[in-house]
Design a protein around this motif. Structure first.
Motif: not given
Length: 149
Positions: A61-71, A96-98, A121-126
């Protein structure tokens, strides 16, 4: 439930590597399934431990959210070296890619719980990214028009 047995060494050979368990009885799911008995990213993690499975869910979950925040594109400060700004952007992109590849490999476990928390996680990060953008836009609107114009 469809499962496919995946032998890890050629037929007829023996797995005699010290420290490695006999891998002939591993199964790889070819469809989504529920359950805490899953292998995510590392051998033996989370195994069949419910607490470790919940930790794995939180991790994905946190990895997915971090991907969006780093975008979010990070602006380079005026007066700083363009090369340093470029190196920072490249580093953030590589991280982000890693993280994206780690989430992808986790989802490839075909565990439905892992899939759901990755999407959540992607949704929450977005959502966090958009809330920040809305707050910045509201602050800019309250500041009034630019006096230089």
């Amino acid at each position: 439930m469809m499962e496919m047995s995946m032998p890890m060494s050629p037929p007829g050979s023996t797995n005699m590597t010290p420290g490695w368990p006999n891998m002939h009885h591993m199964t790889m799911h070819m469809n989504f399934y529920w359950g805490k008995d899953v292998l995510i990213l590392f051998q033996g993690w989370p195994k069949d431990n419910l607490g470790m499975y919940i930790l794995a869910l939180a991790f994905v979950f946190f990895l997915s959210a971090a991907i969006e925040v780093l975008s979010i594109p990070h602006a380079v400060k005026p007066g700083s070296s363009p090369m340093i700004g470029l190196l920072i952007q490249v580093t953030v992109y590589a991280v982000r890619m890693a993280l994206a590849y780690l989430v992808m490999l986790s989802v490839m476990s075909y565990n439905l719980g892992i899939f759901i928390v990755a999407v959540a996680g992607h949704g929450v990060g977005f959502l966090l990214v958009k809330i920040r953008a809305l707050a910045a836009a509201a602050a800019a609107n309250q500041a009034g028009p630019d006096p230089k114009v």
